[in-house]
Each structure stands twice: as C-alpha cells, then as structure tokens.
Design a protein around this motif. Structure first.
Motif, PDB file in Angstrom:
ATOM      1  N   LEU A 244       9.642  -9.325  -3.590  1.00 53.54           N
ATOM      2  CA  LEU A 244      11.027  -9.601  -4.435  1.00 53.54           C
ATOM      3  C   LEU A 244      10.759 -10.550  -5.413  1.00 53.54           C
ATOM      4  O   LEU A 244       9.982 -11.343  -5.291  1.00 53.54           O
ATOM      5  N   PRO A 245      11.520 -10.521  -6.400  1.00 52.59           N
ATOM      6  CA  PRO A 245      11.521 -11.717  -7.369  1.00 52.59           C
ATOM      7  C   PRO A 245      12.125 -12.904  -6.940  1.00 52.59           C
ATOM      8  O   PRO A 245      12.879 -12.928  -6.757  1.00 52.59           O
ATOM      9  N   THR A 246      11.266 -14.092  -7.437  1.00 53.12           N
ATOM     10  CA  THR A 246      11.708 -15.357  -6.916  1.00 53.12           C
ATOM     11  C   THR A 246      12.041 -15.946  -7.942  1.00 53.12           C
ATOM     12  O   THR A 246      11.859 -15.661  -9.221  1.00 53.12           O
ATOM     13  N   ALA A 247      12.487 -17.390  -7.762  1.00 53.36           N
ATOM     14  CA  ALA A 247      12.747 -18.329  -8.869  1.00 53.36           C
ATOM     15  C   ALA A 247      13.575 -17.702  -9.992  1.00 53.36           C
ATOM     16  O   ALA A 247      13.537 -17.990 -11.125  1.00 53.36           O
ATOM     17  N   ARG A 248      14.685 -17.379  -9.613  1.00 50.46           N
ATOM     18  CA  ARG A 248      15.644 -16.831 -10.605  1.00 50.46           C
ATOM     19  C   ARG A 248      15.359 -15.613 -11.345  1.00 50.46           C
ATOM     20  O   ARG A 248      16.025 -15.149 -12.066  1.00 50.46           O
ATOM     21  N   SER A 249      14.240 -15.003 -10.942  1.00 48.61           N
ATOM     22  CA  SER A 249      13.761 -13.834 -11.993  1.00 48.61           C
ATOM     23  C   SER A 249      14.359 -12.448 -11.755  1.00 48.61           C
ATOM     24  O   SER A 249      14.164 -11.582 -12.096  1.00 48.61           O
ATOM     25  N   ALA A 250      15.164 -12.688 -10.337  1.00 47.19           N
ATOM     26  CA  ALA A 250      16.219 -11.345 -10.322  1.00 47.19           C
ATOM     27  C   ALA A 250      16.976 -11.274 -11.365  1.00 47.19           C
ATOM     28  O   ALA A 250      17.687 -10.153 -11.542  1.00 47.19           O
ATOM     29  N   ARG A 251      17.215 -12.433 -12.395  1.00 47.26           N
ATOM     30  CA  ARG A 251      18.106 -11.914 -13.572  1.00 47.26           C
ATOM     31  C   ARG A 251      17.351 -11.007 -14.354  1.00 47.26           C
ATOM     32  O   ARG A 251      18.244 -10.193 -14.979  1.00 47.26           O
ATOM     33  N   PHE A 252      16.128 -10.784 -14.202  1.00 45.18           N
ATOM     34  CA  PHE A 252      15.357  -9.985 -15.418  1.00 45.18           C
ATOM     35  C   PHE A 252      14.422  -8.863 -14.610  1.00 45.18           C
ATOM     36  O   PHE A 252      13.700  -7.992 -15.234  1.00 45.18           O
ATOM     37  N   SER A 253      14.170  -9.095 -13.254  1.00 41.16           N
ATOM     38  CA  SER A 253      12.926  -8.198 -12.624  1.00 41.16           C
ATOM     39  C   SER A 253      13.191  -7.830 -11.435  1.00 41.16           C
ATOM     40  O   SER A 253      14.455  -8.212 -10.572  1.00 41.16           O
ATOM     41  N   SER A 254      12.595  -6.792 -11.017  1.00 45.69           N
ATOM     42  CA  SER A 254      13.082  -5.980  -9.655  1.00 45.69           C
ATOM     43  C   SER A 254      11.761  -6.265  -8.619  1.00 45.69           C
ATOM     44  O   SER A 254      10.704  -6.751  -8.971  1.00 45.69           O
ATOM     45  N   GLY A 255      12.086  -5.725  -7.213  1.00 45.59           N
ATOM     46  CA  GLY A 255      11.130  -5.833  -6.418  1.00 45.59           C
ATOM     47  C   GLY A 255      10.247  -4.810  -6.575  1.00 45.59           C
ATOM     48  O   GLY A 255      10.164  -3.831  -7.471  1.00 45.59           O
ATOM     49  N   LEU A 256       8.965  -5.075  -5.894  1.00 46.11           N
ATOM     50  CA  LEU A 256       7.668  -3.806  -6.059  1.00 46.11           C
ATOM     51  C   LEU A 256       8.539  -2.621  -5.694  1.00 46.11           C
ATOM     52  O   LEU A 256       9.292  -2.370  -4.475  1.00 46.11           O
ATOM     53  N   SER A 257       8.020  -1.448  -6.274  1.00 48.03           N
ATOM     54  CA  SER A 257       8.398  -0.157  -6.079  1.00 48.03           C
ATOM     55  C   SER A 257       7.466   0.845  -6.385  1.00 48.03           C
ATOM     56  O   SER A 257       6.387   0.499  -7.197  1.00 48.03           O
TER      57      SER A 257
ATOM     58  N   ALA B 224       0.953  -1.094   0.003  1.00 48.79           N
ATOM     59  CA  ALA B 224      -0.113   0.125   0.240  1.00 48.79           C
ATOM     60  C   ALA B 224       0.596   1.327  -0.155  1.00 48.79           C
ATOM     61  O   ALA B 224       0.424   2.267  -0.517  1.00 48.79           O
ATOM     62  N   ILE B 225       1.911   1.238   0.762  1.00 44.94           N
ATOM     63  CA  ILE B 225       2.594   2.549   0.928  1.00 44.94           C
ATOM     64  C   ILE B 225       3.454   2.838  -0.429  1.00 44.94           C
ATOM     65  O   ILE B 225       3.217   4.149  -0.978  1.00 44.94           O
ATOM     66  N   PRO B 226       3.921   2.176  -1.255  1.00 48.76           N
ATOM     67  CA  PRO B 226       4.543   2.422  -2.499  1.00 48.76           C
ATOM     68  C   PRO B 226       3.199   2.965  -3.497  1.00 48.76           C
ATOM     69  O   PRO B 226       3.690   4.068  -4.211  1.00 48.76           O
ATOM     70  N   ALA B 227       2.026   2.410  -3.367  1.00 49.76           N
ATOM     71  CA  ALA B 227       1.040   2.951  -4.350  1.00 49.76           C
ATOM     72  C   ALA B 227       0.680   4.491  -3.635  1.00 49.76           C
ATOM     73  O   ALA B 227       0.583   5.170  -4.563  1.00 49.76           O
ATOM     74  N   LYS B 228       0.831   4.594  -2.402  1.00 48.99           N
ATOM     75  CA  LYS B 228       0.178   5.996  -2.011  1.00 48.99           C
ATOM     76  C   LYS B 228       1.465   6.941  -2.321  1.00 48.99           C
ATOM     77  O   LYS B 228       0.985   8.077  -2.597  1.00 48.99           O
ATOM     78  N   VAL B 229       2.496   6.527  -2.055  1.00 46.71           N
ATOM     79  CA  VAL B 229       3.805   7.210  -2.466  1.00 46.71           C
ATOM     80  C   VAL B 229       3.806   7.765  -3.949  1.00 46.71           C
ATOM     81  O   VAL B 229       3.950   8.927  -4.413  1.00 46.71           O
ATOM     82  N   ALA B 230       3.164   6.849  -4.726  1.00 46.77           N
ATOM     83  CA  ALA B 230       3.409   7.119  -6.213  1.00 46.77           C
ATOM     84  C   ALA B 230       2.076   8.027  -6.623  1.00 46.77           C
ATOM     85  O   ALA B 230       2.000   8.872  -7.624  1.00 46.77           O
ATOM     86  N   GLY B 231       1.288   8.295  -5.627  1.00 51.77           N
ATOM     87  CA  GLY B 231       0.101   9.448  -5.636  1.00 51.77           C
ATOM     88  C   GLY B 231      -1.105   8.626  -6.331  1.00 51.77           C
ATOM     89  O   GLY B 231      -2.085   9.443  -6.728  1.00 51.77           O
ATOM     90  N   VAL B 232      -1.436   7.076  -6.093  1.00 48.27           N
ATOM     91  CA  VAL B 232      -2.447   6.563  -6.494  1.00 48.27           C
ATOM     92  C   VAL B 232      -3.678   7.166  -5.470  1.00 48.27           C
ATOM     93  O   VAL B 232      -3.715   7.055  -4.218  1.00 48.27           O
ATOM     94  N   PRO B 233      -4.971   7.658  -6.100  1.00 48.71           N
ATOM     95  CA  PRO B 233      -5.709   8.540  -5.605  1.00 48.71           C
ATOM     96  C   PRO B 233      -6.850   7.528  -4.677  1.00 48.71           C
ATOM     97  O   PRO B 233      -7.300   7.740  -3.871  1.00 48.71           O
ATOM     98  N   ARG B 234      -6.940   6.351  -5.493  1.00 47.68           N
ATOM     99  CA  ARG B 234      -7.814   5.345  -4.844  1.00 47.68           C
ATOM    100  C   ARG B 234      -7.268   3.849  -4.815  1.00 47.68           C
ATOM    101  O   ARG B 234      -7.002   3.465  -5.647  1.00 47.68           O
ATOM    102  N   LEU B 235      -7.089   3.480  -3.615  1.00 43.22           N
ATOM    103  CA  LEU B 235      -6.496   2.253  -3.376  1.00 43.22           C
ATOM    104  C   LEU B 235      -7.339   1.221  -2.659  1.00 43.22           C
ATOM    105  O   LEU B 235      -8.074   1.596  -1.462  1.00 43.22           O
TER     106      LEU B 235
END
Lengths: 435, 435
Positions: free
Chosen positions: A370-383, A146-157
């Motif tokens: 965070l990315p699991t199953a070796r997907s940190a090779r191409f993806s990132s944690g939630l932000s 929830a916090i990244p969404a609100k920091v992004a400025g999402v008006p409705r969560l």
C-alpha cells in the motif's frame, strides 16, 4: 512518550503540521555502490552474481545452483507444519478471489462517425518478485505480490530471495509454490534487481519488478526504472485508527502496536472523540509494551512517532485523516460506512471493530502492498493492473476520416507539423477524387 | 540513409538487435542545476519564481502577474481563428467521449464468510499540467492531459506554461479554457515543477504532475516524485508501420515522416512483406524530404534512426513488433484486426489504411501521451486512472472473523509479528467468551 494533541487547542495546527512533516526515514546513500553492482552484473552476468552472493550472503553458488530446484521447493514446502500450510492456502484463496475481481475489461465501440475505438489490456510477459531474506522474509508478501501477477495472466514470474548463510524460510518457498511462481533464485540485494532487469545467462530478464527490500534494493529499483517497470518504493508502515469511546482500549492498543512492531520508523496514530479513551489506549499500549516480544522496536516507534489526537467530532477526524492520507486506516466507530464516505485519501480502510488491520495483512483479501508517506493522495495499493498494460485502438473508415480529418489538418497546421497534416490530406484527396 | 533489413538474411538478428538498442537520446546532466532551482523555490517561493523567470524567460513578473487572468485567457481565445477553434472543440469532444468510458467502477460485495469487501476510486485533489513554451507548445497536448484529469473528477487543475520573451500561444490558452483548466501560470522549467510540487504563496501545491518538457523539466519531475505523483518521463517519439504492398507508398512515407518531423531523435520503422514496396516507400520519403518544412529535423531522424524491414509473412512482423514494443503502431494490411490480435506490446494501434497516426495525435479520441523507448512492454498511455487512486475496503463481521481469524493468528506467529496476532486473538477471545 507519544504526543498527545487536542484539536481544540490553539497550538494544535502547528503541532499537527510538525507531526505530518516528521522525517521518519534516513536512507543511507548507497547509490554509488548500487551503480557499481548493477554495472558488474550487466558486464559479467552469472559470474558477478556468484561473486556478490559469496561476499554479501556468504553462500557459494554456481550457475547450476543459482536457481532453487523444484525438488528443493517441494522439500521445503513439505517441512511446513500443517496448520501453517492450511493458513497460507486460505490466505491465497481469499487474495486470489479478491484480485480476480480487479481484472479490467477490454472495450470496443463504434462512434457516430463510424470510427471503431477501444482498448485492450494485456499482461506483461515476465515479472520479477523481490523477497527479502532474514527476519523480514514474509510469506504473506510473496502471496500479495505473486497472486495479482498470476491473476493478471503473467506467463513467467521469477522470484529472487537471498539465502544469508544458506538459510531460506521454508514458508516463503511454500508460498511461492502455492502462488504459482515459475522460477526462484537464491540471490538478493542490488545484484538480484540487476539480474532481473538486464538478465544473465541463467536468468532471463523481466519487464516489471515488484516487492519490498532494503536501501540497496530500493536504490537498484530506482536505477533500473525505465528499462523495466517497478512498483512503488515503500516507506515505513503507518496506521491511523479513528475510534470512539465504545471500543476496548486494549484492542486499539494492539492495533497501533501491530504497525509499531514492524519497524522503529513505523508510525501509529489514534484519533478519538474522547480524551479519556485516548488516555486509556495510551495506558494499554504501555502495558502491552512491557511484555511484547518486539517491544524494543515497537516501543521506539511509539515513543518517537506515535500520537493520540482528540477531536470534537468525527467530521474533524475525517478532515485530519485526509491530511494524513494514511497507508492503513481503521474506522472503529458506530457507523464506519458513514465515516468512510467522508474520507478520500487512504490506501486501505478497515471498517468496524471486528476488522483489525492484521486481517488485511494476511487474510482479508485486499492487497497489503500500500502507498506510504502520504502518497495515498495520488497512488494506490498493488493490484492486477500493475501487471497489465493497455493498448488503445482506433480504426477510421473513409466516412469517419472525411468527418474528422479536416480538423486534424487544421490542428497540424496550427502546430506547424506539416507531415502530420499531409498524411491526412493525401488520404482525403483520394477520397474526394478516387479516380 | 535509413537501414534496410531483411528478416531472411543470416545477419538479420544482429542488425535488428543493434536497431533495438540504438541510443537515441543523450540527456544533458542538469540534475545539480535542477536541485538548486527546486531548493530555491522551496526556500523563497514566489520571489524565486520571479527571479528565475526573469533569468530564463526574460519576463518581469510580480506575485500579481504570475497567474494569467481569466480576462487574458478569454482575450487570447477570442483571437484564435474560427476554424482552429472549431477543430479544437471537435478534438476536445472526441477525447472527452473516449476518456469518459475509462472511468473505473467501484465494487462492494459480501463473501461466503459474511465479510464485506471492495474498493472505491477517488480523484486526486489537485493536479498540475506542464506545457512547454515556444515551438513545442502544443494545444493538442493541453487537451490530452487536461481532459482525462477533468473526466476523473479532479476538482483543481493548475497549468504552467512559460512565456519566453512574453510570448504565449493563444491556441494553448484556448485549449486550457476549453478543457476546463482552473488556473494558468506563466512559468516554466524546473522552477514551475517545484512550485507545483511544494507550493508558493501564490500557487497552492498539487498532488500529481503530468505533461511533457525538456531535460530540466524531466529532471525536476524525477526529483519531486514521491512528494507528488508524476506521469512517465517521455522519450523521443516512435512509430512502427506494418504495411503490405497494397498501400500507397506516399501515404506510408508521410506516416513515417509525421513522427520523424517531431525530433531528430524520433524513430520511424516500416515492416513490410514486400521488399519492392519497402524500396518504394524509401523513395517516397526521399521525395517528400525535398520539400517538407521540417526537412532538416525529419531528414536527420530518418537518416540516423529510420529502418525498412522486409519480412516473409505477417506473423514474423508481429513477432518483431512485440520486440520493438512501439509507442505508435499502424497496421496497414488487409485484415488489421487479425494482425492486431497477434500483437501484445504497443502503446496505441491504428488499424487500416484510413487511420494515419496523426489522427491519433489530434482527433481520434484515445490519448496521445504514450509509452516510449520500449516501455509499452510494461506501461500504458495516459488515462483517467492516472488521476485517480483506489482505496481498498474490508469489513469483518464477528462470524467472518471467527472463520478467518485463526489463520491470521497462525501466519502472524509464523512471521514473528506478535502484536499482529494478538490484535486478532483479543477479539476472538471476546467472541468465544462474551461474558
């Protein structure tokens, strides 16, 4: 027994490959059931939600009680013990402070042709947050989504959380309140994902859905992807600890067990430069497993997927770490920054012996999704970026079009896209013969 | 005939909803065939690629000729006419300059507890780029996919492009050379996606696959997602033009047709504040359709999915635009910046009458790989970030752990994750009783 490997052994490469390719999750095939549930919610809306919640959660709802009222949330939050409330507040503050630094910058500039170029970031208009019910109903996950969404400025969560047999975790509702969640609904499963994606009379649709869930939730997220955005489909949790012999084996054992206790499919791996230390950690794990509350789960994970790998040096550790591309990576060595600089693929790094991974789960500041199953090779944690999108901007002047337009005409002709070229040609003609 | 709508009409809302929900694409269900192809490539590697290429592209290959040699690429590039080569070079320079500004920044800071926090961006180790064969083999798409990957710092970029009956587009190979593509293979379809994702003896696997393709390619990308990262699955192209009466109707007609000529499923919409101008644009489209080379395609798109909408004012235009969330948005009005500021959901904006959308396809600088089918509500065009991933960093000091550790213990206990809490407790105990 976990596997003990030594990078110096001749059969190491084969054994390491086996470890890497171990299939840790057997998702039940629920796709047909999920398709039917989604179709039902799209067709019957609230009525379907009420029927499905009765069937799966044994709770009787009406359109009026699908949503958890502000009073109910306030009451639940008031029941949370003071120490938990304070801990949650500190976690929220630290997560917010970290994620506020992720807000991306807009850009606009004028290039040497006089063209104005740039981009603009904006938040999605509405996001939905799935929170599991029962044992895996974690208040920390509410904050992390929830916090990244609100920091992004999402008006409705809008948040959904099932209440099996009517039970809700007060700390989850307190976390929702603290994080600024705007609406909370007591529904779960594929039906909740369908409601968020397509909307019902009571629940307005959202544009992006995040949050963990069981096989039904994961299958539903896959199905609604495209209609809405989704976050990654997370697999079982993993940790890799790289530790030298200067560590307390019991600390490292607890760090390994703090992943193993999540799930029988979780995976904990130690890489060490000292075989004796590795053995000592293995022994410490066994000791701790005798009394740990979740020893059945943690023990199964450690037995089936745990590993202790001895390497000749930290450079070898770094190379193996990048092949594993772990979700969580602890560097318990004398110079963690130097080792960190050798490693490219990891969701989150925890540097030094005073940074157990559990700090990152709750209170460090970085996200724990965070990315699991070796997907940190191409993806990132939630932000924060996961709740925003970028619009590119371009504005040509007559002079800029005169400079670049002819090349666009040439390429359009080369691609046999005549109207593309003509749309430039018509303007250039006017510029060259304004009369 | 495209639909003519007026926002002032009482039945407008229903008609607009119909326009929004028009199903423009009927993807053939090729999933089973694709699953078999992927299994074959995983099992037989190069031999499967050779057999499938013989069957689908009527080309006889060996392991030695799967890859297009540097000499062959050089020869093809040398055959490209000078004006095309110069246009491609200008496009590449401008795309590179724009995308270089997208390189994200690493961050590291120390907070008030003494904890060191931050993140680090790194490029994926290897990316694969799919380029269609035949008519839709666009050199501009090679630049738009390859340049962001190279700007991101991807060390290995492998491209696949089918050569039906042996035919390759020299300009595509020239673009690959110009953009710094490292390897090019003459394969296509689901088999090429499988080779990129899983690797064969000749083709090393990649971590991320981007680029457009037909239904087989799209289905294969969906299937390998998770094993590797993929970009979005693009739908048919769309443009929304917002134009006032001060524009030349013929220019706007050409802009609408430059999307329509892509595909019978493409969609071109005009929103205007002047019904007479809307009619004039409709007439201009009809005139241009009499002679346009791709009039069969463009005419079908315009007839089936085109629309001209009259609105009372630009604020209404902005509201409707956000409901459409167009892939491409042209603002041909007196003050495009002011109108742009009212609009949130669009893949790319083209500001003012001197910026036809075709400039963005080739030479503007921003990427032309953009979110379709209303997904600009939650997603962005291709960028440097799509070829990078972020590792979060956290390092606690003893003092920092003393400050935040107790709250982590509290939350771990509240979530019944004992080992999480103990991993903090063990360290705090040492800090409090170092003896």
């Amino acid at each position: 027994m976990p596997v003990f490997l030594n990078a110096a052994d001749t059969d190491f490469e084969a054994a390491f490959e086996t470890l890497l390719s171990a299939k840790r999750e057997d998702s039940p095939d629920v796709d047909e059931a999920v398709a039917a549930i989604i179709a039902d919610v799209r067709h019957r809306g609230d009525a379907a939600l009420i029927d499905l919640t009765q069937r799966f959660d044994r709770v009787t709802l009406t359109s009026g009680t699908l949503r958890i009222s502000g009073d109910e949330i306030d009451d639940a939050a008031a029941r949370v013990p003071e120490d938990q409330r304070a801990a949650l507040a500190l976690a929220a503050d630290r997560i917010r402070a970290y994620h506020e630094r992720q807000r991306p910058e807009d850009a606009q500039w004028t290039d040497d042709t006089g063209a104005s170029l740039g981009w603009r970031w904006t938040a999605v208009a509405a996001a939905g947050l799935y929170v599991p019910g029962g044992l895996a109903s974690y208040p920390s996950s509410v904050l992390m989504n929830a916090i990244p969404a609100k920091v992004a400025g999402v008006p409705r969560l809008a948040m959904v959380v099932p209440a099996p047999d009517g039970a809700l975790n007060p700390l989850v509702l307190a976390a929702a309140k603290l994080a600024g969640v705007d609406e909370v609904y007591r529904i779960g499963g594929a039906q909740a994902i369908a409601a968020l994606a397509y909307g019902t009379k009571t629940i307005a649709p959202v544009d992006k859905i995040t949050g963990p869930g069981n096989a039904f939730v994961a299958a539903a997220k896959r199905r609604v992807f495209g209609k809405v955005g989704i976050d990654m489909i997370a697999g079982p949790s993993e940790i890799l600890v790289i530790a030298d012999a200067a560590n307390d084996p019991d600390w490292i054992a607890l760090d390994l067990l703090s992943q193993a206790e999540h799930d029988e499919s979780a995976q904990s791996i130690l890489i060490t430069t000292d075989a004796g230390f590795g053995q000592a950690v293995g022994d410490a794990v066994d000791r701790r497993l005798q009394t740990l509350e979740r020893r059945a789960i943690a023990g199964a994970s450690w037995r089936d997927f745990g590993a202790i790998i001895t390497v000749p040096d930290l450079t070898t550790a770094a190379v193996l770490s990048d092949r594993i591309a772990p979700e969580h990576l602890e560097l318990c060595v004398a110079d963690p920054d130097a080792l960190s600089a050798q490693i490219t693929h990891a969701g989150a790094m925890f540097l030094g012996q005073w940074t157990p991974e559990a700090i990152g789960d709750y209170i460090g500041g970085p996200n724990h999704v965070l990315p699991t199953a070796r997907s940190a090779r191409f993806s990132s944690g939630l932000s924060v970026l996961d709740f925003m999108k970028r619009t590119t901007l371009a504005r040509m002047t007559p002079a800029a079009l005169r400079t670049v337009g002819p090349s666009a005409e040439t390429l359009a002709q080369a691609e046999s896209l005549e109207a593309h070229g003509l749309s430039v040609t018509a303007r250039l003609r006017k510029l060259n013969d304004p009369g």
